[in-house]
Design a protein around this motif. Structure first.
Motif, PDB file in Angstrom:
ATOM      1  N   ILE A   8      -0.106  10.453  -3.716  1.00  0.00           N
ATOM      2  CA  ILE A   8      -1.204  11.230  -3.129  1.00  0.00           C
ATOM      3  C   ILE A   8      -1.802  10.472  -1.952  1.00  0.00           C
ATOM      4  CG2 ILE A   8      -3.535  12.122  -3.555  1.00  0.00           C
ATOM      5  CD1 ILE A   8      -2.494  12.659  -6.489  1.00  0.00           C
ATOM      6  N   ALA A   9      -2.014   9.166  -2.112  1.00  0.00           N
ATOM      7  CA  ALA A   9      -2.565   8.359  -1.017  1.00  0.00           C
ATOM      8  C   ALA A   9      -1.637   8.382   0.189  1.00  0.00           C
ATOM      9  CB  ALA A   9      -2.808   6.926  -1.491  1.00  0.00           C
ATOM     10  N   MET A  10      -0.342   8.243  -0.049  1.00  0.00           N
ATOM     11  CA  MET A  10       0.618   8.251   1.058  1.00  0.00           C
ATOM     12  C   MET A  10       0.710   9.627   1.716  1.00  0.00           C
ATOM     13  SD  MET A  10       1.526   5.329   1.702  1.00  0.00           S
ATOM     14  CE  MET A  10       1.661   3.708   1.029  1.00  0.00           C
ATOM     15  N   GLU A  11       0.594  10.680   0.934  1.00  0.00           N
ATOM     16  CA  GLU A  11       0.596  12.033   1.508  1.00  0.00           C
ATOM     17  C   GLU A  11      -0.641  12.245   2.381  1.00  0.00           C
ATOM     18  OE1 GLU A  11       2.830  14.498   1.596  1.00  0.00           O
ATOM     19  OE2 GLU A  11       4.292  13.317   0.488  1.00  0.00           O
ATOM     20  N   ALA A  12      -1.783  11.713   1.951  1.00  0.00           N
ATOM     21  CA  ALA A  12      -2.995  11.802   2.766  1.00  0.00           C
ATOM     22  C   ALA A  12      -2.789  11.068   4.091  1.00  0.00           C
ATOM     23  CB  ALA A  12      -4.190  11.231   2.008  1.00  0.00           C
ATOM     24  N   ALA A  13      -2.215   9.870   4.024  1.00  0.00           N
ATOM     25  CA  ALA A  13      -1.944   9.091   5.236  1.00  0.00           C
ATOM     26  C   ALA A  13      -0.971   9.829   6.148  1.00  0.00           C
ATOM     27  CB  ALA A  13      -1.395   7.717   4.867  1.00  0.00           C
ATOM     28  N   SER A  14       0.040  10.441   5.554  1.00  0.00           N
ATOM     29  CA  SER A  14       1.032  11.185   6.329  1.00  0.00           C
ATOM     30  C   SER A  14       0.406  12.400   7.015  1.00  0.00           C
ATOM     31  CB  SER A  14       2.172  11.617   5.407  1.00  0.00           C
ATOM     32  OG  SER A  14       3.120  12.357   6.109  1.00  0.00           O
ATOM     33  N   ALA A  15      -0.466  13.104   6.309  1.00  0.00           N
ATOM     34  CA  ALA A  15      -1.142  14.267   6.907  1.00  0.00           C
ATOM     35  C   ALA A  15      -2.015  13.824   8.078  1.00  0.00           C
ATOM     36  CB  ALA A  15      -1.979  14.993   5.853  1.00  0.00           C
ATOM     37  N   ALA A  16      -2.679  12.676   7.934  1.00  0.00           N
ATOM     38  CA  ALA A  16      -3.488  12.143   9.036  1.00  0.00           C
ATOM     39  C   ALA A  16      -2.594  11.795  10.226  1.00  0.00           C
ATOM     40  CB  ALA A  16      -4.273  10.919   8.568  1.00  0.00           C
ATOM     41  N   ALA A  17      -1.452  11.179   9.956  1.00  0.00           N
ATOM     42  CA  ALA A  17      -0.519  10.817  11.026  1.00  0.00           C
ATOM     43  C   ALA A  17      -0.005  12.062  11.749  1.00  0.00           C
ATOM     44  CB  ALA A  17       0.646  10.016  10.457  1.00  0.00           C
ATOM     45  N   ASP A  18       0.200  13.137  10.999  1.00  0.00           N
ATOM     46  CA  ASP A  18       0.678  14.383  11.613  1.00  0.00           C
ATOM     47  C   ASP A  18      -0.296  14.916  12.656  1.00  0.00           C
ATOM     48  OD1 ASP A  18       2.961  14.296  10.074  1.00  0.00           O
ATOM     49  OD2 ASP A  18       2.294  15.839   8.647  1.00  0.00           O
ATOM     50  N   LYS A  19      -1.577  14.568  12.519  1.00  0.00           N
ATOM     51  CA  LYS A  19      -2.598  14.995  13.489  1.00  0.00           C
ATOM     52  C   LYS A  19      -2.950  13.876  14.458  1.00  0.00           C
ATOM     53  CE  LYS A  19      -3.024  19.190  12.222  1.00  0.00           C
ATOM     54  NZ  LYS A  19      -2.624  20.266  13.129  1.00  0.00           N
ATOM     55  N   LYS A  20      -2.028  12.906  14.569  1.00  0.00           N
ATOM     56  CA  LYS A  20      -2.134  11.810  15.543  1.00  0.00           C
ATOM     57  C   LYS A  20      -3.300  10.860  15.273  1.00  0.00           C
ATOM     58  CE  LYS A  20       1.233  13.689  17.926  1.00  0.00           C
ATOM     59  NZ  LYS A  20       2.434  13.770  17.147  1.00  0.00           N
ATOM     60  N   ALA A  21      -3.696  10.712  14.003  1.00  0.00           N
ATOM     61  CA  ALA A  21      -4.694   9.692  13.658  1.00  0.00           C
ATOM     62  C   ALA A  21      -4.098   8.327  13.968  1.00  0.00           C
ATOM     63  CB  ALA A  21      -5.078   9.802  12.185  1.00  0.00           C
ATOM     64  N   LYS A  22      -4.948   7.372  14.273  1.00  0.00           N
ATOM     65  CA  LYS A  22      -4.523   6.027  14.668  1.00  0.00           C
ATOM     66  C   LYS A  22      -4.931   5.010  13.605  1.00  0.00           C
ATOM     67  CE  LYS A  22      -3.292   7.259  18.886  1.00  0.00           C
ATOM     68  NZ  LYS A  22      -1.938   7.696  19.011  1.00  0.00           N
ATOM     69  N   ASP A  23      -4.266   3.863  13.630  1.00  0.00           N
ATOM     70  CA  ASP A  23      -4.632   2.715  12.792  1.00  0.00           C
ATOM     71  C   ASP A  23      -4.828   3.109  11.333  1.00  0.00           C
ATOM     72  OD1 ASP A  23      -4.637   1.082  15.114  1.00  0.00           O
ATOM     73  OD2 ASP A  23      -6.684   1.718  15.552  1.00  0.00           O
ATOM     74  N   ILE A  24      -3.825   3.764  10.778  1.00  0.00           N
ATOM     75  CA  ILE A  24      -3.913   4.246   9.398  1.00  0.00           C
ATOM     76  C   ILE A  24      -3.679   3.077   8.442  1.00  0.00           C
ATOM     77  CG2 ILE A  24      -2.951   5.829   7.686  1.00  0.00           C
ATOM     78  CD1 ILE A  24      -2.081   7.589  10.132  1.00  0.00           C
ATOM     79  N   VAL A  25      -4.625   2.915   7.513  1.00  0.00           N
ATOM     80  CA  VAL A  25      -4.570   1.842   6.530  1.00  0.00           C
ATOM     81  C   VAL A  25      -4.734   2.457   5.145  1.00  0.00           C
ATOM     82  CG1 VAL A  25      -5.733  -0.237   5.695  1.00  0.00           C
ATOM     83  CG2 VAL A  25      -5.552   0.178   8.150  1.00  0.00           C
ATOM     84  N   VAL A  26      -3.904   2.019   4.207  1.00  0.00           N
ATOM     85  CA  VAL A  26      -4.029   2.434   2.809  1.00  0.00           C
ATOM     86  C   VAL A  26      -4.368   1.175   2.012  1.00  0.00           C
ATOM     87  CG1 VAL A  26      -2.880   3.481   0.829  1.00  0.00           C
ATOM     88  CG2 VAL A  26      -2.331   4.282   3.141  1.00  0.00           C
ATOM     89  N   LEU A  27      -5.528   1.205   1.347  1.00  0.00           N
ATOM     90  CA  LEU A  27      -5.987   0.061   0.566  1.00  0.00           C
ATOM     91  C   LEU A  27      -5.945   0.388  -0.923  1.00  0.00           C
ATOM     92  CD1 LEU A  27      -9.162  -1.061   2.574  1.00  0.00           C
ATOM     93  CD2 LEU A  27      -6.845  -1.979   2.729  1.00  0.00           C
ATOM     94  N   ASP A  28      -5.334  -0.485  -1.688  1.00  0.00           N
ATOM     95  CA  ASP A  28      -5.306  -0.378  -3.146  1.00  0.00           C
ATOM     96  C   ASP A  28      -6.548  -1.094  -3.664  1.00  0.00           C
ATOM     97  OD1 ASP A  28      -4.934  -0.679  -5.873  1.00  0.00           O
ATOM     98  OD2 ASP A  28      -2.847  -1.298  -5.713  1.00  0.00           O
ATOM     99  N   ILE A  29      -7.524  -0.325  -4.145  1.00  0.00           N
ATOM    100  CA  ILE A  29      -8.801  -0.895  -4.588  1.00  0.00           C
ATOM    101  C   ILE A  29      -9.006  -0.770  -6.093  1.00  0.00           C
ATOM    102  CG2 ILE A  29      -9.914  -0.583  -2.348  1.00  0.00           C
ATOM    103  CD1 ILE A  29     -11.293   1.929  -3.584  1.00  0.00           C
TER     104      ILE A  29
END
Length: 118
Positions: A8-29
């Motif tokens: 789910i976290a990676m899918e969220a990051a991928s959806a953001a990338a699809d809209k040209k979001a920059k500096d995408i970071v996924v943190l395991d907290i």
């Protein structure tokens, strides 16, 4: 169909990338707080792009059966926070991201590699 939290976290990051979001970071907290298991943090250059990224993430995760439990910040579109339960997504304008610097605040979190599709 149940999705794993890391997926789910990676899918969220991928959806953001699809809209040209920059500096995408996924943190395991998950070891640091009971609030969530993952933060997905990204930047968007304008209010319009912040809104587009937030909508894309919400649409993508809802298509996977993950409901957005709450959203803050869409009115001003400078920092939008989306709560998907175990995954919390932050979409920042660059100046807000620099000011709040969540990566530093959560410096003990393990960063999960996310490579945007070429």
């Amino acid at each position: 169909m149940t999705q794993s939290v890391d997926h789910i976290a990676m899918e969220a990051a991928s959806a953001a990338a699809d809209k040209k979001a920059k500096d995408i970071v996924v943190l395991d907290i998950h070891d640091l707080t009971p609030v969530a298991d993952y933060f997905v943090i990204c930047s968007a250059n304008s209010g319009t792009q912040v809104e587009a990224v937030a909508r894309a993430v919400t649409d993508k995760l809802e298509s996977l059966g993950v409901r957005c439990r709450g959203m803050e910040g869409m009115d001003e579109a400078r920092w939008v926070l989306m709560d998907f339960g175990d995954v919390v997504v932050h979409v920042f304008r660059p100046e807000e991201r620099e000011f709040y610097h969540l990566e530093r605040l959560w410096g003990d979190a393990r960063q999960i590699p996310f490579e945007m599709a070429q």
